[in-house]
Design an enzyme around this catalytic site. Structure first.
Site, PDB file in Angstrom:
ATOM      1  N   GLU A  32       0.834  -1.210   0.000  1.00  0.00           N
ATOM      2  CA  GLU A  32       0.000   0.000   0.000  1.00  0.00           C
ATOM      3  C   GLU A  32       0.864   1.253   0.000  1.00  0.00           C
ATOM      4  O   GLU A  32       0.581   2.219  -0.716  1.00  0.00           O
ATOM      5  CB  GLU A  32      -0.913   0.006   1.224  1.00  0.00           C
ATOM      6  CG  GLU A  32      -2.087  -0.938   1.145  1.00  0.00           C
ATOM      7  CD  GLU A  32      -2.947  -0.872   2.388  1.00  0.00           C
ATOM      8  OE1 GLU A  32      -4.169  -0.755   2.255  1.00  0.00           O
ATOM      9  OE2 GLU A  32      -2.396  -0.930   3.506  1.00  0.00           O
ATOM     10  N   GLU A  33       1.905   1.254   0.816  1.00  0.00           N
ATOM     11  CA  GLU A  33       2.798   2.409   0.864  1.00  0.00           C
ATOM     12  C   GLU A  33       3.361   2.700  -0.529  1.00  0.00           C
ATOM     13  O   GLU A  33       3.404   3.860  -0.974  1.00  0.00           O
ATOM     14  CB  GLU A  33       3.933   2.151   1.858  1.00  0.00           C
ATOM     15  CG  GLU A  33       4.878   3.320   2.019  1.00  0.00           C
ATOM     16  CD  GLU A  33       6.005   3.045   3.012  1.00  0.00           C
ATOM     17  OE1 GLU A  33       6.875   3.923   3.148  1.00  0.00           O
ATOM     18  OE2 GLU A  33       6.021   1.968   3.648  1.00  0.00           O
TER      19      GLU A  33
END
Length: 628
Positions: free
Chosen positions: A235-236
């Site tokens: 996600e990052e």
């Protein structure tokens, strides 16, 4: 309410009691016998009513502040953004994504890992990392964890309020206070490998504190479990990917990118760029795949629409997103020293010869943070929390269920010279080593960075997430998948390495990723010797290229250069190669001013606000009032 008896009769005969919308009454031609002044006043009244009627049906714009709190590996920091919202009758309110701009970044406060470790030091007892701890017993100290979280949130709230007060005018403050301020607090690699229930409990407390701000300043902060939570490495990386492509105008609903195919289906191409983001504790690699790319069955691509990262109205894209723990600037430095100085090839008589440090530089044999003093000596911080091996050594403990119940994870720790059965101090210690000396051999530095960090025999510890996406190491990423998309490299250390070589004219100002050009430049730079001047230590560059002051930020810059060379070589060896490679800190707008720094912060905002119906429910229908 009653109506006179004649009203129904009027309605039956088709007589309307409402005024015509266009004229608001009798038109001026019927005003016979009315003087000019009276007619003028009548027209003014009609116009006034029409203006008010238009206000009821038109859309209204107002400003909203959004707060993103970056709970990173080394610190926790507020970023305050301002965006234009539009509210339309029967359509609700939405945010214009192109209007989002950073108006202020706050001070750096303690990281969430520090908050958790201080709480554990007090209530689990010192050396909890070195012995079994019954985590269930620690539930009784949740109120004390709450107090620790409260102290941090008070600092963050005060800092955020100071930014808002200084950056907004009075009219803007009225709008921002009326709409409420959504808060997105996300932790990244700093606590990603933290075991037991402690991390998730801390986030429950943080959300409660955000939703109950001080009433004194009038700003209405609010959040929910979707906005304030730990985010995965993938996600990052994906949020950083969205940030890059949004700010560089590659991401959008541009009709020019779309066509109707032979079956009448709308098809939109994407012109997206990939990103390599290197933080303090992890590194993310994300790039779009070409249409028709065939991946091994073990590799999982992410479709931005199917995974609900972007709405369907945006061009569809399949991307590779992978995050590697232990490849951030700080974490890789600790692991690299541990492995290098445990190798008999480099450790002789208690002295570790480090090819990634300048000739003439030396330090005590520890992975602690280094301070370069004016006399040229290097002081190593002995504080356990300042040791760059601390997070990894904490993870590699037999008391961590991820290690004690999973043999492969234990093997990965042992492969990197960390015995999970030993106490924390011994896990961080570099055996039989007393001094580290630099040799400035860049080619050997590259080969060691390659074998220890980029292409190790076993996956680096705490990389279950990366392995589950199909990649056990960085070299496998470009072997199994590749792209012709442009690649943007970001992160303070990576930028510093390239910019330093440009400053000394060892690289061209328009350097675009030629690996041999970079290797030659770094080879010359890293062969420099440390010289002590009256005003402090300097790096004496060969061939009369000048000097570079030696400090705590650049003493190990050659390791970063070696990591960059290794990364570029693997990109070049893939089936497809990037069309170009750039190193960027931020993206500038039309006026030449930075819109925002690259990273995941803008991306996480877009991930939420682009889904307008869901955002409307969470931010406006529920909003701040949900917590009343």
């Amino acid at each position: 309410m009653w109506l006179p008896v004649y009203v129904p009769l009027l309605l039956v005969f088709g007589v309307s009691l409402s005024l015509p919308q266009g004229s608001l009454g009798t038109d001026s031609s019927s005003l016979r016998g009315v003087d000019a002044d009276t007619e003028k006043r009548i027209n003014v009244g009609k116009k006034h009513l029409q203006t008010l009627r238009n206000l009821e049906t038109r859309c209204h714009d107002s400003l909203q502040a959004l707060v993103v709190i970056d709970a990173g590996s080394s610190s926790t920091r507020t970023n305050v953004f301002l965006a234009k919202t539009r509210s339309c009758p029967n359509k609700g309110r939405s945010i214009d994504p192109d209007s989002i701009q950073l108006i202020g970044a706050g001070k750096r406060f303690a990281g969430l890992r520090v908050v958790l470790e201080e709480w554990l030091d007090t209530y689990a007892g010192k050396d909890w990392e070195s012995r079994p701890v019954d985590a269930r017993l620690l539930f009784q100290y949740v109120p004390q964890m709450h107090e620790g979280a409260k102290k941090l949130m008070q600092l963050l709230e005060e800092d955020t309020v100071a930014i808002l007060d200084s950056q907004l005018n009075e009219k803007q403050k009225v709008q921002v206070k009326a709409l409420g301020i959504p808060v997105m607090l996300c932790s990244t690699a700093g606590v990603r490998d933290f075991h037991e229930w402690y991390r998730d409990a801390l986030f429950v407390l943080l959300r409660h504190l955000i939703n109950n701000p001080s009433p004194a300043h009038g700003y209405k902060f609010f959040t929910n479990p979707f906005w304030t939570r730990p985010i995965t490495g993938a996600e990052e990386g994906l949020f950083a990917f969205i940030t890059l492509n949004h700010l560089s105008r590659r991401l959008g609903e541009d009709p020019a990118r779309c066509m109707i195919d032979e079956y009448g289906v709308k098809q939109c191409r994407n012109d997206l760029a990939g990103v390599v983001e290197v933080g303090g504790a992890s590194a993310q690699i994300v790039f779009p795949l070409q249409e028709g790319t065939v991946l091994p069955s073990s590799v999982r691509a992410v479709n931005l629409q199917r995974e609900r990262l972007l709405p369907e109205r945006y061009p569809s894209a399949d991307v590779v997103s992978v995050s590697f723990m232990q490849l951030g600037m700080a974490s890789s430095a600790g692991l690299f020293l541990k492995e290098l100085c445990s190798n008999d090839e480099f450790l002789q008589g208690g002295i570790c010869s480090n090819p990634c440090l300048f000739k003439g530089f030396q330090q005590s044999c520890s992975a602690g943070e280094v301070e370069v003093r004016p006399d040229g000596s290097a002081s190593v911080n002995e504080d356990v929390r300042k040791n760059r091996l601390k997070p990894l050594a904490t993870y590699c403990s037999v008391n961590n269920p991820e290690i004690s119940f999973k043999v492969t994870n234990e093997m990965q720790c042992r492969e990197n010279s960390i015995d999970p059965t030993k106490p924390l101090a011994e896990r961080m210690k570099i055996e039989n080593c007393s001094i580290i000396k630099g040799t400035g051999n860049f080619d050997k530095c590259v080969s060691q960075v390659e074998s220890i960090l980029v292409a190790p025999k076993l996956p680096l510890p705490a990389n279950i997430e990366a392995a589950s996406s199909g990649f056990e190491s960085v070299d496998q990423v470009f072997r199994f998948a590749s792209s012709t998309a442009p690649m943007i490299v970001t992160g303070g250390g990576m930028l510093a390495a390239i910019n330093t070589l440009k400053d000394h004219r060892l690289l061209r100002s328009d350097f675009s990723g030629d690996v041999e050009e970079l290797a030659e430049a770094a080879r010359e730079f890293c062969s420099s010797e440390v010289i002590i001047r009256t005003d402090g230590p300097v790096i004496q560059l060969p061939n009369a290229r000048g000097e570079q002051k030696l400090n705590s930020l650049n003493f190990d810059l050659c390791k970063t250069m070696a990591l960059t060379v290794s990364l570029l070589r693997h990109m070049a060896a893939g089936e497809n190669q990037p069309s170009f490679i750039k190193w960027e800190k931020s993206i500038a707008g039309p006026d030449g001013k930075p819109l925002a720094d690259l990273g995941w912060q803008v991306g996480v905002i877009l991930h939420h606000v682009l889904f307008t119906e869901e955002w409307g429910r969470n931010a406006y229908e529920a909003g701040y009032s949900h917590n009343l």
